[in-house]
Design an enzyme around this catalytic site. Structure first.
Site, PDB file in Angstrom:
ATOM      1  CB  CYS A 280      88.307  11.733  12.121  1.00  0.00           C
ATOM      2  SG  CYS A 280      86.655  12.415  12.101  1.00  0.00           S
TER       3      CYS A 280
ATOM      4  CD  GLU B 243      58.985  15.947   9.088  1.00  0.00           C
ATOM      5  OE1 GLU B 243      59.622  16.447   8.140  1.00  0.00           O
ATOM      6  OE2 GLU B 243      59.350  14.912   9.680  1.00  0.00           O
TER       7      GLU B 243
ATOM      8  CG  ASP C 171      64.793  19.134   1.761  1.00  0.00           C
ATOM      9  OD1 ASP C 171      65.688  18.341   1.407  1.00  0.00           O
ATOM     10  OD2 ASP C 171      64.979  20.025   2.623  1.00  0.00           O
TER      11      ASP C 171
ATOM     12  CB  CYS D 104      71.269  15.899   1.537  1.00  0.00           C
ATOM     13  SG  CYS D 104      70.268  14.569   2.212  1.00  0.00           S
TER      14      CYS D 104
HETATM   15  N1  SAH Z   1      62.841  20.643   4.438  1.00  0.00           N
HETATM   16  C1  SAH Z   1      63.326  20.528   5.787  1.00  0.00           C
HETATM   17  C2  SAH Z   1      63.681  19.124   6.210  1.00  0.00           C
HETATM   18  C3  SAH Z   1      64.394  18.237   5.228  1.00  0.00           C
HETATM   19  S1  SAH Z   1      65.024  16.713   5.891  1.00  0.00           S
HETATM   20  C4  SAH Z   1      64.482  21.480   6.014  1.00  0.00           C
HETATM   21  O1  SAH Z   1      64.989  22.105   5.095  1.00  0.00           O
HETATM   22  O2  SAH Z   1      64.882  21.645   7.175  1.00  0.00           O
HETATM   23  C5  SAH Z   1      63.841  15.537   5.479  1.00  0.00           C
HETATM   24  C6  SAH Z   1      62.631  15.517   6.386  1.00  0.00           C
HETATM   25  O3  SAH Z   1      61.751  14.515   5.864  1.00  0.00           O
HETATM   26  C7  SAH Z   1      62.892  15.137   7.838  1.00  0.00           C
HETATM   27  O4  SAH Z   1      62.318  16.116   8.674  1.00  0.00           O
HETATM   28  C8  SAH Z   1      62.172  13.786   8.011  1.00  0.00           C
HETATM   29  O5  SAH Z   1      61.603  13.632   9.300  1.00  0.00           O
HETATM   30  C9  SAH Z   1      61.098  13.870   6.943  1.00  0.00           C
HETATM   31  N2  SAH Z   1      60.596  12.588   6.422  1.00  0.00           N
HETATM   32  C10 SAH Z   1      61.289  11.432   6.229  1.00  0.00           C
HETATM   33  N3  SAH Z   1      60.506  10.501   5.671  1.00  0.00           N
HETATM   34  C11 SAH Z   1      59.267  11.057   5.493  1.00  0.00           C
HETATM   35  C12 SAH Z   1      58.030  10.589   4.947  1.00  0.00           C
HETATM   36  N4  SAH Z   1      57.911   9.361   4.468  1.00  0.00           N
HETATM   37  N5  SAH Z   1      56.984  11.444   4.915  1.00  0.00           N
HETATM   38  C13 SAH Z   1      57.103  12.709   5.382  1.00  0.00           C
HETATM   39  N6  SAH Z   1      58.244  13.211   5.906  1.00  0.00           N
HETATM   40  C14 SAH Z   1      59.322  12.408   5.966  1.00  0.00           C
END
Ligand code: SAH
Length: 384
Positions: free
Chosen positions: A13, A266, A314, A341
């Site tokens: 897997c 976002e 994040d 991450c």
């Molecule tokens: N902080 C949140 C999500 C983190 S994941 C939590 O803890 O749940 C990263 C997020 O960044 C996702 O929702 C994705 O849609 C957003 N994202 C990705 N590229 C982006 C950009 N250029 N500008 C704004 N948001 C973005």
């Protein structure tokens, strides 16, 4: 539940890299991995704490299964890493009994109803994926059936049988993805049953979750992570903060009682729609939710000359952008909390931030037990 468990498809897997090791060992490996990424960028620092999980099995709230013909047999399971091959699934240790059972029941019905799997090369068949999301709080599930076409013969009957067999399912969605791509979900959707979303509770707040919205996969460890953001920030009541890459608004909402104002940024429209809805549901009035590219937002913010005390960021696995980072250096908030991450892009981005900031604290949160992945949270403060 924490005694060592065996998986019959572990070797094939590829979802879990470290199942054969002790849990403690997996945490040391992950810590070393993060340190190595930092060293590669010549960043000298130490990890203050590693938060291992209490429940190391059945922690995932989301399951994505592919379907395929294999030697005249209809199978379902996870994709082998970087291939188009599906490894037949019996039971996945990372997902709850509920999700495993739903997967099996839905698959049995799909076979019974003769709904053919989609064949990418021949462009025949219909079903591509079965996605299951489970609410940690209610154990209710959202199921998404991803199809290659909009026409879905006998879907009414199928949905009726699925609901009869799986009482935990609260809503079923058909997502249509006709493209040749490894991205699971397409644009177009149709609700086949229920409200189209499920509700979860995290840190005492309610969140509505759809098929598409980003939502952390390990709810118990997510609460550990969000508590850490709060503790690292040591926020003051008069602070103005930015929650960049905010998903459905989770981090900002948990901080809303402790600060004056939050700008939640976002770019995903569905996530923003539900972030706004979630703010209302939770009676939160000091979070401004903005749908924009995080880099563009920061550039505008810089132009307007507004004050900002803390930036929380994040970003997705690819990390942030050089312009976002240089804008942070110009805005000069007192502190910065970077949640990541992916330690490789984190180290790359930190290298730039260290021009004006110093690392105060680093913690790791194991959100992805038995896999090679790890979540890192870094507190940076402005150099004098
Ligand atoms: N902080 C949140 C999500 C983190 S994941 C939590 O803890 O749940 C990263 C997020 O960044 C996702 O929702 C994705 O849609 C957003 N994202 C990705 N590229 C982006 C950009 N250029 N500008 C704004 N948001 C973005």
């Amino acid at each position: 539940m924490n005694h060592k468990m065996k998986c019959s498809i572990e070797q094939k897997c590829g979802g879990c890299q470290y199942l054969s090791k002790s849990y403690e060992t997996t945490l040391s490996i992950k810590k070393q991995y993060v340190m190595d990424c930092f060293l590669k960028e010549k960043i000298v620092c130490q990890v203050n704490h590693v938060y291992g999980a209490k429940n190391v099995y059945q922690y995932r709230n989301k399951m994505i299964l592919g379907v395929q013909w294999k030697q005249n047999k209809y199978i379902y399971g996870f994709y082998e890493e970087n291939t188009h091959k599906i490894i037949p699934l019996d039971f996945c240790l990372l997902h709850s009994n509920i999700q495993n059972e739903i997967a099996k029941n839905i698959f049995d019905l799909i076979v019974q109803f003769h709904i053919p799997p989609y064949d990418e090369d021949r462009k025949t068949g219909l079903l591509r994926y079965i996605c299951i999301r489970e609410s940690y709080h209610t154990q209710k599930c959202l199921v998404t059936l991803v199809t290659a076409k909009s026409e879905f013969p006998s879907r009414g009957e199928l949905v009726k049988k699925i609901i009869e067999k799986c009482p935990n399912i609260e809503t079923i969605i058909q997502n249509i993805n006709p493209r040749k791509t490894s991205i699971v979900l397409g644009e177009q959707e149709r609700i086949l049953y229920g409200k189209g979303y499920i509700e979860d509770k995290l840190c005492g707040l309610t969140f509505q979750i759809t098929s598409k919205s980003f939502y952390q996969v390990n709810p118990e460890q997510t609460q550990v992570l969000y508590q850490l953001v709060h503790d690292f920030g040591n926020f003051q009541k008069d602070e103005v903060i930015i929650d960049a890459y905010s998903g459905v608004g989770t981090i900002g909402f948990t901080l809303s009682p402790y600060v004056k104002e939050i700008f939640s940024v976002e770019n995903n429209s569905q996530a923003v729609y539900f972030a706004k809805k979630n703010a209302k549901e939770n009676h939160i009035h000091n979070v401004f939710i903005i749908q924009e590219d995080a880099t563009k937002f920061l550039l505008n913010f810089l132009d307007e000359g507004k004050r900002i005390d803390t930036i929380i960021m994040d970003p997705p696995r690819s990390g942030s952008t050089p312009i976002f980072l240089s804008s942070v250096l110009k805005l000069k908030p007192n502190q910065l909390i970077y949640v990541s991450c992916n330690p490789e892009t984190l180290a790359r981005d930190l290298k730039i931030l260290l021009n004006k900031y110093k690392i105060k604290k680093i913690a790791l949160v194991d959100m992805f037990c038995w896999t090679k992945h790890i979540e890192t949270i870094v507190l940076l403060t402005l150099k004098n």
